[in-house]
Structure formats: C-alpha cells, structure tokens
Motif scaffolding. Structure first.
Motif, PDB file in Angstrom:
ATOM      1  N   HIS A 126       0.858  -1.184   0.000  1.00 39.02           N
ATOM      2  CA  HIS A 126       0.000   0.000   0.000  1.00 39.02           C
ATOM      3  C   HIS A 126       0.892   1.230   0.000  1.00 39.02           C
ATOM      4  N   GLN A 127       0.325   2.374  -0.329  1.00 43.07           N
ATOM      5  CA  GLN A 127       1.074   3.641  -0.335  1.00 43.07           C
ATOM      6  C   GLN A 127       0.360   4.673   0.529  1.00 43.07           C
ATOM      7  N   LYS A 128      -0.227   4.216   1.611  1.00 41.87           N
ATOM      8  CA  LYS A 128      -1.044   5.058   2.482  1.00 41.87           C
ATOM      9  C   LYS A 128      -0.202   5.649   3.607  1.00 41.87           C
ATOM     10  N   PRO A 129      -0.527   6.865   4.044  1.00 35.38           N
ATOM     11  CA  PRO A 129       0.211   7.467   5.158  1.00 35.38           C
ATOM     12  C   PRO A 129      -0.065   6.753   6.476  1.00 35.38           C
ATOM     13  N   ILE A 130       0.955   6.756   7.333  1.00 39.77           N
ATOM     14  CA  ILE A 130       0.878   6.105   8.641  1.00 39.77           C
ATOM     15  C   ILE A 130       1.333   7.114   9.683  1.00 39.77           C
ATOM     16  N   GLY A 131       0.464   7.443  10.620  1.00 36.08           N
ATOM     17  CA  GLY A 131       0.778   8.455  11.613  1.00 36.08           C
ATOM     18  C   GLY A 131       0.838   7.923  13.029  1.00 36.08           C
TER      19      GLY A 131
END
Length: 193
Positions: A126-131
C-alpha cells in the motif's frame, strides 16, 4: 482522504490525556469529513475515539471479530459494524477500508497492528500514510527506536520518514495530505542458472 483507520488501546491508560487526545482526534476527523475505521469496541481509547467522532456528527465504521461481539464490547452507536471471523481478518478489512492509519497509545496489540501496516508499506503493498499521535510523549521510545534501527542499518532512511509523527491531531492529519510514499523496488527471485 475519506477514511482513516485508528489503532489504539482497549484501556484508558495511566494518564487522562490519552483519552482526551483520542476524543480530540475523533472530533478532528469528523470536522474534516473523514470517516473513522477502527476495531468496533466501546471500551478504552477505542471507545473514546469513536465517541469523539460520533459526538461531532461524523461517521464511524467498526470492524469486530465475532468472539469479541459475543463479549458485548461492541459500540452500540456505530454508523456501521462489520463482523469478521478473526483478528487477522479484522486487520485486513481495516486496511482495505482505510486511506491512511493512525496509532494512539496502546499495548502490544496496537503495536502489532502498527508494525503490520508499516511493513506492508515498506513492501509496497500500500502507499497510504501512517501516523503516530504521540500524546503526552507516549511513543518517544518507539520513535527513538526507529532512529536506532536506522543507525544500525536495519531500517532504510526512506522508510524512517514513513512514520508521520505529531502530538496534535490537526497537524498530524495535515501531514497526511502532503505525504509522498517512498519508492519501493519489487522483490524478484534470483534466476537459477
């Protein structure tokens, strides 16, 4: 950014700031029109983040394994509750539903969920942001450990920056909008000659 999955503790933790931070994140999500995807529980920080979204008029999607629903910990006021057969299926479904991920304070289960989606990002799944919402410095040691892994050459520079960190929910979510995923090379088997 339509949905964000939040991983967090099923307890309140030692400090009242953890619960306040979870509620604040929920309200910020609702304010921005971002639906919450989370574990479906009414207890601990899980319940607090869901309550924050719901109180502010937002949408909450819970994903709960049936064995936990049977223990009557399902949040009774969710927009949608999806029941699944296992903890593994829960994570997979949450990943499918989410445009990004945030961790709040929690224990080993929270860390396991965080590291799984982080690893999936490293592998290009995936290329989703992780905070990381670092409420009251809860994750300072984890952030330091990322630096240590990098210094010891077990975590590449480009992957260190995958973990977006802030103590303020609004600032953290804002970072999601400008996030650029690292370039990931496809793993290929060596040709046998």
């Amino acid at each position: 950014m339509n949905t964000i999955a939040v991983f967090c503790g099923s307890g309140d933790g030692a400090l009242p700031t953890y619960k306040k931070g979870a509620e604040a994140l929920g309200k910020e999500l609702a304010k921005r029109g971002i639906a919450l995807v989370y574990g479906g529980s009414c207890i601990g920080l899980m319940g607090a983040v869901a309550d924050g979204v719901l109180e502010a008029g937002g949408k909450v999607i819970g994903v709960l394994p049936r064995f936990l629903q049977d223990k009557e910990i399902a949040h009774p006021h969710l927009t949608e509750l999806i029941t699944v057969d296992s903890m593994h299926e829960r994570k997979h479904r949450m990943e499918q539903l989410a445009d990004g991920f945030i961790i709040l304070p929690g224990g080993t289960g929270t860390l396991e969920e965080f590291f799984e989606v982080f690893t999936w990002g490293q592998l290009g799944l995936h290329q989703k942001p992780i905070g990381i919402l670092n409420i009251d410095h809860y994750y300072d040691l984890l952030i330091s450990f990322f630096t240590h892994m990098n210094e010891q050459q077990f975590l590449q520079d480009k992957f260190v920056s995958m973990a977006l960190v802030d103590a303020d929910p609004a600032h953290l979510i804002q970072k999601f909008y400008t996030y650029s995923p690292p370039e990931v090379k496809t793993f290929m088997k060596k040709s046998q000659s």
